[in-house]
Scaffold this active site. Structure first.
Site, PDB file in Angstrom:
ATOM      1  N   ASP A  13      -6.210   7.807  15.481  1.00  0.00           N
ATOM      2  CA  ASP A  13      -6.540   7.491  14.085  1.00  0.00           C
ATOM      3  C   ASP A  13      -7.207   6.128  14.003  1.00  0.00           C
ATOM      4  OD1 ASP A  13      -6.782   7.944  11.403  1.00  0.00           O
ATOM      5  OD2 ASP A  13      -4.718   7.458  10.889  1.00  0.00           O
ATOM      6  N   GLY A  35       0.829  -1.199   0.000  1.00  0.00           N
ATOM      7  CA  GLY A  35       0.000   0.000   0.000  1.00  0.00           C
ATOM      8  C   GLY A  35       0.858   1.241   0.000  1.00  0.00           C
ATOM      9  N   LYS A  36       0.241   2.367  -0.377  1.00  0.00           N
ATOM     10  CA  LYS A  36       0.926   3.647  -0.406  1.00  0.00           C
ATOM     11  C   LYS A  36       0.069   4.685   0.291  1.00  0.00           C
ATOM     12  CE  LYS A  36       3.641   3.044  -4.656  1.00  0.00           C
ATOM     13  NZ  LYS A  36       3.976   3.610  -5.989  1.00  0.00           N
ATOM     14  N   GLY A  37       0.738   5.672   0.872  1.00  0.00           N
ATOM     15  CA  GLY A  37       0.061   6.771   1.538  1.00  0.00           C
ATOM     16  C   GLY A  37       0.850   8.041   1.380  1.00  0.00           C
ATOM     17  N   TYR A  38       0.399   9.084   2.083  1.00  0.00           N
ATOM     18  CA  TYR A  38       1.066  10.381   1.952  1.00  0.00           C
ATOM     19  C   TYR A  38       2.473  10.333   2.514  1.00  0.00           C
ATOM     20  CZ  TYR A  38       1.995  15.360   2.380  1.00  0.00           C
ATOM     21  OH  TYR A  38       2.560  16.597   2.288  1.00  0.00           O
ATOM     22  N   GLY A  47       4.455   7.597   3.028  1.00  0.00           N
ATOM     23  CA  GLY A  47       5.391   6.605   2.549  1.00  0.00           C
ATOM     24  C   GLY A  47       4.695   5.414   1.931  1.00  0.00           C
ATOM     25  N   LYS A  94       7.520  -0.721   6.518  1.00  0.00           N
ATOM     26  CA  LYS A  94       6.933   0.610   6.371  1.00  0.00           C
ATOM     27  C   LYS A  94       8.050   1.625   6.171  1.00  0.00           C
ATOM     28  CE  LYS A  94       3.493   3.520   8.687  1.00  0.00           C
ATOM     29  NZ  LYS A  94       2.649   3.646   9.909  1.00  0.00           N
ATOM     30  N   VAL A 100       4.334   0.883   2.048  1.00  0.00           N
ATOM     31  CA  VAL A 100       4.456  -0.349   2.818  1.00  0.00           C
ATOM     32  C   VAL A 100       4.774  -1.487   1.848  1.00  0.00           C
ATOM     33  CG1 VAL A 100       3.341  -1.952   4.402  1.00  0.00           C
ATOM     34  CG2 VAL A 100       2.833   0.499   4.542  1.00  0.00           C
TER      35      VAL A 100
END
Length: 962
Positions: free
Chosen positions: A434, A308-311, A313, A324, A315
């Site tokens: 969160d 997965g990707k996020g703001y 970084g 991560k 994983v």
């Protein structure tokens, strides 16, 4: 002749009229500047553009004073906001010759129609000059914004009042010398100043700038209000308390050079006076960051599959682990993003729970600035997150769906598992911040599905903090005033579980729509008071909220066309409440009959971290960051060490985090604020150390080795007799930066060695050539005050108990990587606790010892033997035991008693420390347990008198105790 009948245009202006002499009263129109501000804010946010004329006309409030027109023949009447009244007046209007110009917005203005006059006609106007007189204006409400307000709503009211006052002062129509050159009716038949219209963009810009200043200050006030109950992140932590490092140069006081470290008084910890901090190198001793060995096996992430990707970084999947990779980006409101990701790794290493994902390893790649930083952490890998799990075909309605009873049972399992994880966090004063379905991960263990909380990057400490996380799961207090608490986690948990059962969040929609739904079903703003501007200004307050006793979830379910079980509905009613104080805690919910079934926790076991570490890669290779030196984030050294976050009863077990400059600091522990802070102290009080408070003075013989000239111990009456204030006069050649490194080393060993005198606060100061150090410790007495010749209650010789403690002290130092040196057995640095039993426990004052004997190298981890009185070249263990034996015999008036109990020949046969503890007469000796020391509340600062002690200057010292 042409028709001179007055014509009315669509904008309400009369054309074909001569310029007339207008006699007007001195009352200028009153402008509602809030409407101007609201219109400009709406335009800035992408709304429809507003022109200058329409802006000022739409925001002008009619003045009831009449306007008299001269010989033009216009009707005399009061200005009205009604267009019908205007039409009636025009019906009786007489003819005019010259048209009056229609004013347009500044970008559409054309040259106004000028009136040609005869040359002999005097240009002096006969009408009176307009002068704005405050006495003739409508009374303006002036708000007193200087007094102290009790509630947040009062602060908001004051801010709007101040805004109104400032806008009235800044945006008044500017008087023109000699009168207005032309005066005409504008839109809605109101008086408009064309000069003011031309200058309106400048005026509006001034309004906007002032409004932004007020808004920023107001937000700072709100931030300060949340900080009032938020623990300030200190710089260094110690056993039993906190180091806050201050330095005074002459008499100038400067704020801390640490980002996001503003000290504000609070009910949890008092505010020290901010002083300039001495800069220290990153990754100093005690930061828990070590460089891995060269040539260690590495894994190239380029070949690893992406999970997965996020703001922040990406994983990756590395074997059976999740890798991560987070980049140090500085975001608005985040002073040091890389410190947050390192903190996540350190938090994960100390949170061992069956329903919290297990941290395995962490690596840090850090450059010269924080933006050049990458944090890599390895975590246990589950099947999928809860959102993906609920999107599977067996969970969705349809022919492939599982049995409804099985589905509800699994949902109950996930509810209880996440509640257990939240309870573990909240008991330790931590907020997840969160909670959502994407941050809950599903694992399998022994054929059972287990849910675990993950993504600790937003985890925070304290009673309140700034908002973080995902907006769809925000509670009303976060949407309105941008704060979060542990009760906010419970709201987010309720929204998440609602999503698991129904497939959608209960308060779906945009931000404002979501808030309206929250208030509709839980109580809140009156609809008349609710508007976008109020939400943008964080104008929610408990006083303005009509809180419902029980949320109207039945109406919410009916509107969403969902059906929930009665037991789950009751759970939701207990957490989806407007007032955070009324929400049930995780511990409360776990007592519910819904979660009493023991089968719900089958398979919930702590993951074996050691087995994961064996299969984890030694290093992660980042080819795109080869220029950054890699460092390894180290966990606890003792594999059998208990979870330090759970050590509530031991004052010395302080959990650690990493601050913005990568120095460790203690996590906030609420039980310290409730129980450990003594009630016999008064916060925010000046402490003056006078000669009357002096307990003892130790003049130090001036030698090259010693860095201390004099030692004074004060015990002022304002302090409890269980605490001492130690003042050290240092040599002018002493290096403050070296002492900073020393204190960072001491804080690390105080956390793990029970034989070290805890230091609650220390301050370094300088005035001219005078240098000094002040620190607060528990009251202690010299070991020479003990009676070594007696016996304990069980008949054990007191000298033998002291001997065993001294050897245990050496073992504790050795286990922490410190080479214990024999000259630590010294009367000036060994103390015992006067509040405990008569014989101890013993404490070693590392501060005085290092400044007396090790000024050439103030690194406690590099201690080496300098005692040359012992010429035995044998094993260091034997030297240490014999030195302790000799020291105790010297202090005893009957040394033969010790010889009979523990013969020297027996000690000489010891080759290991374990051999000493296996001596039969020593083995049965019990060491007194360490006592719990209450941390006193902080006094505002400490002052030394008389001032001539430091050449006319005044020494101030203050610190944070927790």
């Amino acid at each position: 002749m042409a028709d001179r009948t007055p014509k009315r245009s669509a904008d309400g202006l009369i054309h074909d009229a001569k310029p007339s002499k207008v006699t007007k009263n001195d009352r200028p129109p009153v402008i509602d500047f809030k409407r101007i501000l609201a219109a400009k804010i709406a335009e800035k946010r992408g709304g429809p553009p507003v022109s200058a004329v329409s802006l000022i006309a739409a925001s002008t409030v009619s003045t009831p004073a009449p306007v008299t027109y001269g010989s033009v023949g216009l009707p005399t009447r009061q200005l009205s906001d009604s267009d019908d009244d205007d039409e009636e007046d025009n019906a009786t209007a007489k003819t005019h010759s010259v048209p009056i110009p229609v004013f347009k917005p500044p970008d559409q203005l054309t040259a106004p129609h000028t009136v040609k006059r005869k040359p002999t006609q005097p240009p002096t106007p006969t009408r009176p000059v307009h002068q704005a007189q405050a006495t003739q204006r409508r009374p303006v409400v002036s708000y007193d914004t200087t007094g102290r307000r009790a509630t947040t709503q009062d602060e908001i009211t004051d801010a709007f009042g101040e805004l109104d006052n400032e806008l009235r002062r800044l945006a008044a129509l500017t008087p023109v010398p000699g009168g207005w050159p032309e005066s005409t009716r504008g839109e809605r038949n109101q008086m408009v100043n064309p000069v003011g219209v031309k200058e309106l963009p400048i005026v509006v810009q001034s309004i906007t700038d002032r409004a932004i200043q007020i808004e920023n200050r107001l937000e700072a006030q709100f931030h300060g209000a949340t900080e009032m109950v938020k623990t300030v992140v200190p710089t260094v932590s110690v056993r039993g308390g906190v180091f806050t490092r201050h330095v005074i140069t002459d008499t100038k006081r400067q704020p801390f050079l640490i980002e996001a470290c503003e000290f504000i008084p609070s009910m949890i910890q008092e505010a020290p006076i901010p002083f300039r901090a001495v800069a220290s190198k990153p990754f100093a001793a005690g930061t828990k960051l070590l460089t891995p060995k060269a040539g260690a096996p590495a894994v190239d992430l380029r070949a690893a599959p992406v999970l997965g990707k996020g703001y922040f970084g990406t994983v990756y999947k590395v074997g059976n682990l999740a890798c991560k990779v987070q980049h140090g980006r500085v975001m608005p409101g985040v002073s040091n993003a890389i410190s947050d990701v390192v903190e996540e790794s350190l938090l994960g290493s100390r949170l061992q729970h069956p329903n919290i994902i297990t941290f395995v390893k962490g690596f840090l790649y850090h450059g010269a600035v924080n933006t050049e930083a990458v944090c890599v952490s390895l975590w246990e890998l589950g099947l999928m997150d809860l959102l993906s799990f609920t999107q599977q075909s067996f969970w969705q309605p349809g022919k492939d769906a599982c049995d409804p009873l099985v589905k509800r049972y699994l949902a109950r399992r996930f509810e209880k598992h996440t509640l257990l994880g939240l309870e573990h966090l909240h008991e330790r004063g931590l907020m997840h911040r969160d909670i959502k379905s994407q941050n809950i991960f599903i694992f399998t263990n022994r054929g059972r599905l287990v849910a675990k909380l993950g993504d600790l990057g937003c985890c925070s400490k304290g009673a309140f903090c700034d908002a973080g996380g995902t907006r769809a799961y925000f509670p009303p207090e976060t949407l309105a005033i941008n704060v979060q608490c542990c009760a906010s986690d419970m709201w987010a948990w309720g929204v998440t579980m609602w999503e698991v059962h129904t497939g959608r969040t209960p308060f779906w929609g945009g931000t404002d729509i979501s808030m309206q739904k929250v208030f509709r079903y839980t109580g809140g703003f009156d609809n008349r008071a609710y508007n976008q501007l109020a939400v943008a200004r964080h104008a929610m307050a408990a006083a303005d909220s009509a809180v419902k006793p029980v949320p109207d979830l039945e109406g919410l379910m009916e509107r969403g066309k969902v059906s929930l079980s009665p037991s789950f509905t009751d759970i939701m009613k207990s957490v989806l409440r407007l007032n955070p104080n009324d929400r049930a805690t995780a511990s409360d919910l776990l007592k519910s009959p819904r979660y009493t079934d023991e089968s719900l926790t089958e398979g919930c076991e702590c993951t074996d971290r050691k087995s994961l570490e064996k299969n984890a890669p030694e290093m992660i290779r980042l080819l795109e960051h080869n220029h950054l030196p890699p460092q390894k984030v180290i966990m606890t050294t003792d594999p059998h060490e208990r979870d330090q976050l759970a050590e509530k009863e031991r004052w010395g077990q302080v959990p650690m985090e990493v601050t913005g400059d990568f120095r460790p600091a203690p996590l906030y522990m609420p039980w310290l604020a409730r129980a450990d802070m003594g009630d016999d102290h008064t916060a925010k009080k000046l402490i003056t150390l006078t000669p009357r408070d002096l307990v003892s003075v130790y003049p130090v013989v001036a030698t090259k080795e010693y860095g201390v000239k004099e030692i004074r111990v004060y015990r002022p009456p304002e302090f409890s007799p269980t605490y001492d204030i130690v003042y050290l006069e240092l040599k002018p050649t002493i290096d403050f930066e070296a002492i900073q490194s020393l204190m960072e080393g001491i804080q690390a060993i105080q956390k793990s060695i029970p034989y070290v005198v805890p230091v609650f606060h220390y301050t370094l100061g300088a005035h001219g050539t005078k240098r000094y150090m002040i620190y607060v410790t528990p009251a202690k007495r010299s070991i020479t005050e003990l009676n070594f010749d007696g016996e304990t209650d069980d008949g054990t010789l007191l000298g033998a108990v002291i001997l065993k403690q001294l050897i245990s002290l050496a073992v504790a130092f050795r286990d922490n990587g410190i080479n214990f040196i024999t000259n630590m057995y010294n009367t000036h640095i060994l103390y015992h606790d006067p509040r405990g039993v008569d014989i101890g426990p013993l404490k070693l004052d590392m501060v005085i010892y290092m400044l007396l004997h090790q000024t050439n190298n103030l690194n406690v981890y590099k201690l080496s033997s300098t005692d040359r009185t012992l010429r035995d070249p044998g094993d260091p263990v034997l030297k240490t035991c014999l030195a302790a034996y000799t020291y105790v015999k010297l202090l005893m008036s009957a040394p033969r008693a010790l010889e009979r109990l523990v013969p020297k020949t027996t000690i000489s046969a010891c080759k290991r420390f374990d051999d000493f503890f296996m001596i039969p007469t020593v083995k049965k000796i019990s060491i007194p347990p360490d006592t719990k020391i209450k941390v006193p509340k902080l006094f505002s600062f400490i002052k030394i008198e008389p001032p001539q002690d430091i050449s006319g200057g005044t020494v101030y010292a203050s610190g944070t105790l927790s």
